[in-house]
Design an enzyme around this catalytic site. Structure first.
Site, PDB file in Angstrom:
ATOM      1  N   VAL A  34       1.590  -3.694  -8.866  1.00 39.98           N
ATOM      2  CA  VAL A  34       2.272  -2.533  -9.436  1.00 39.98           C
ATOM      3  C   VAL A  34       3.168  -3.029 -10.565  1.00 39.98           C
ATOM      4  O   VAL A  34       4.091  -3.827 -10.332  1.00 39.98           O
ATOM      5  CB  VAL A  34       3.111  -1.790  -8.371  1.00 39.98           C
ATOM      6  CG1 VAL A  34       3.820  -0.598  -9.001  1.00 39.98           C
ATOM      7  CG2 VAL A  34       2.229  -1.336  -7.202  1.00 39.98           C
TER       8      VAL A  34
ATOM      9  N   HIS B  11       9.790  -5.094  -9.258  1.00 39.34           N
ATOM     10  CA  HIS B  11      10.312  -4.852  -7.906  1.00 39.34           C
ATOM     11  C   HIS B  11      10.561  -6.172  -7.203  1.00 39.34           C
ATOM     12  O   HIS B  11       9.873  -7.163  -7.439  1.00 39.34           O
ATOM     13  CB  HIS B  11       9.349  -3.983  -7.098  1.00 39.34           C
ATOM     14  CG  HIS B  11       7.932  -4.492  -7.073  1.00 39.34           C
ATOM     15  ND1 HIS B  11       7.046  -4.262  -8.099  1.00 39.34           N
ATOM     16  CD2 HIS B  11       7.268  -5.223  -6.153  1.00 39.34           C
ATOM     17  CE1 HIS B  11       5.886  -4.825  -7.813  1.00 39.34           C
ATOM     18  NE2 HIS B  11       5.987  -5.427  -6.633  1.00 39.34           N
TER      19      HIS B  11
ATOM     20  N   ASP C 198       7.867  -0.984   2.226  1.00 42.01           N
ATOM     21  CA  ASP C 198       6.524  -1.266   1.717  1.00 42.01           C
ATOM     22  C   ASP C 198       5.509  -0.589   2.644  1.00 42.01           C
ATOM     23  O   ASP C 198       5.631  -0.657   3.873  1.00 42.01           O
ATOM     24  CB  ASP C 198       6.279  -2.777   1.654  1.00 42.01           C
ATOM     25  CG  ASP C 198       5.058  -3.122   0.824  1.00 42.01           C
ATOM     26  OD1 ASP C 198       5.224  -3.754  -0.241  1.00 42.01           O
ATOM     27  OD2 ASP C 198       3.929  -2.754   1.231  1.00 42.01           O
ATOM     28  N   ILE C 199       4.536   0.039   2.034  1.00 42.86           N
ATOM     29  CA  ILE C 199       3.548   0.805   2.809  1.00 42.86           C
ATOM     30  C   ILE C 199       2.620  -0.111   3.618  1.00 42.86           C
ATOM     31  O   ILE C 199       2.041   0.319   4.616  1.00 42.86           O
ATOM     32  CB  ILE C 199       2.770   1.752   1.851  1.00 42.86           C
ATOM     33  CG1 ILE C 199       2.227   2.958   2.580  1.00 42.86           C
ATOM     34  CG2 ILE C 199       1.677   1.022   1.084  1.00 42.86           C
ATOM     35  CD1 ILE C 199       1.791   4.100   1.666  1.00 42.86           C
TER      36      ILE C 199
ATOM     37  N   HIS D 168      10.607  -7.951  -3.586  1.00 41.08           N
ATOM     38  CA  HIS D 168      10.187  -7.869  -2.177  1.00 41.08           C
ATOM     39  C   HIS D 168      11.294  -8.451  -1.301  1.00 41.08           C
ATOM     40  O   HIS D 168      11.809  -9.545  -1.590  1.00 41.08           O
ATOM     41  CB  HIS D 168       8.920  -8.699  -1.935  1.00 41.08           C
ATOM     42  CG  HIS D 168       7.672  -8.132  -2.528  1.00 41.08           C
ATOM     43  ND1 HIS D 168       6.795  -7.360  -1.819  1.00 41.08           N
ATOM     44  CD2 HIS D 168       7.155  -8.237  -3.785  1.00 41.08           C
ATOM     45  CE1 HIS D 168       5.776  -7.015  -2.593  1.00 41.08           C
ATOM     46  NE2 HIS D 168       5.965  -7.535  -3.791  1.00 41.08           N
TER      47      HIS D 168
HETATM   48  P1  AMP Z   1       3.095  -6.414  -5.877  1.00 39.43           P
HETATM   49  O1  AMP Z   1       1.878  -7.132  -5.381  1.00 39.43           O
HETATM   50  O2  AMP Z   1       4.276  -7.336  -5.995  1.00 39.43           O
HETATM   51  O3  AMP Z   1       2.843  -5.587  -7.111  1.00 39.43           O
HETATM   52  O4  AMP Z   1       3.504  -5.444  -4.692  1.00 39.43           O
HETATM   53  C1  AMP Z   1       3.250  -4.086  -4.673  1.00 39.43           C
HETATM   54  C2  AMP Z   1       3.608  -3.637  -3.298  1.00 39.43           C
HETATM   55  O5  AMP Z   1       3.731  -2.229  -3.310  1.00 39.43           O
HETATM   56  C3  AMP Z   1       2.556  -3.996  -2.219  1.00 39.43           C
HETATM   57  O6  AMP Z   1       3.171  -4.801  -1.216  1.00 39.43           O
HETATM   58  C4  AMP Z   1       2.114  -2.635  -1.687  1.00 39.43           C
HETATM   59  O7  AMP Z   1       1.889  -2.637  -0.289  1.00 39.43           O
HETATM   60  C5  AMP Z   1       3.295  -1.742  -2.067  1.00 39.43           C
HETATM   61  N1  AMP Z   1       2.981  -0.334  -2.277  1.00 39.43           N
HETATM   62  C6  AMP Z   1       1.963   0.186  -2.984  1.00 39.43           C
HETATM   63  N2  AMP Z   1       1.997   1.532  -2.969  1.00 39.43           N
HETATM   64  C7  AMP Z   1       3.080   1.867  -2.213  1.00 39.43           C
HETATM   65  C8  AMP Z   1       3.674   3.104  -1.817  1.00 39.43           C
HETATM   66  N3  AMP Z   1       3.160   4.279  -2.186  1.00 39.43           N
HETATM   67  N4  AMP Z   1       4.774   3.068  -1.032  1.00 39.43           N
HETATM   68  C9  AMP Z   1       5.302   1.888  -0.650  1.00 39.43           C
HETATM   69  N5  AMP Z   1       4.809   0.683  -1.002  1.00 39.43           N
HETATM   70  C10 AMP Z   1       3.706   0.684  -1.778  1.00 39.43           C
END
Ligand code: AMP
Length: 108
Positions: free
Chosen positions: A95, A99, A31-32, A101
């Site tokens: 997103v 996914h 995760d970024i 976590h």
């Molecule tokens: P969610 O709130 O469950 O949709 O989590 C989306 C996650 O994706 C968040 O924890 C972000 O930090 C992570 N995220 C967004 N863009 C990227 C990326 N380019 N690479 C890695 N993680 C990302």
């Protein structure tokens, strides 16, 4: 045509990510914006927007992701971790590409 999210682009290697695991069914990357010492995201190669969109045909996907995370943790010697799905905007999902976590205070 389906809307392509940032995770489609990571899956298709159009944008970089710190990939830690990949096979025919899943991709896992860091995760970024990590919220733990180790914070990974496991995505299925087969696109589903959210847990809220599961059907009988795709209901196996969350279990498959959990099993991949379990095997990954075992291989890396990570003994304790949290697994979370955010579902819908009200559940904190940002997103809309399903996914899992994976969070641990143990270092990868
Ligand atoms: P969610 O709130 O469950 O949709 O989590 C989306 C996650 O994706 C968040 O924890 C972000 O930090 C992570 N995220 C967004 N863009 C990227 C990326 N380019 N690479 C890695 N993680 C990302």
């Amino acid at each position: 045509m389906e809307e392509r999210t940032i995770f489609h682009k990571i899956r298709d290697k159009e944008i970089p990510a710190s990939i830690v695991y990949e096979d025919d069914e899943v991709l896992a990357f860091k995760d970024i914006h990590p919220k733990a010492a180790t914070h990974l995201l496991f995505i299925p190669k087969h696109f589903v927007p959210s847990i809220a969109d599961l059907t009988p045909a795709t209901a196996h996907i969350p279990g498959m992701l959990i099993l991949k995370a379990q095997k990954f943790a075992e291989q890396k010697g990570i003994r304790g971790y949290k697994l979370t799905f955010h579902v819908g905007a009200g559940g904190g999902q940002e997103v809309f590409y399903l996914h899992l976590h994976f969070l641990s205070e143990e270092q990868l």
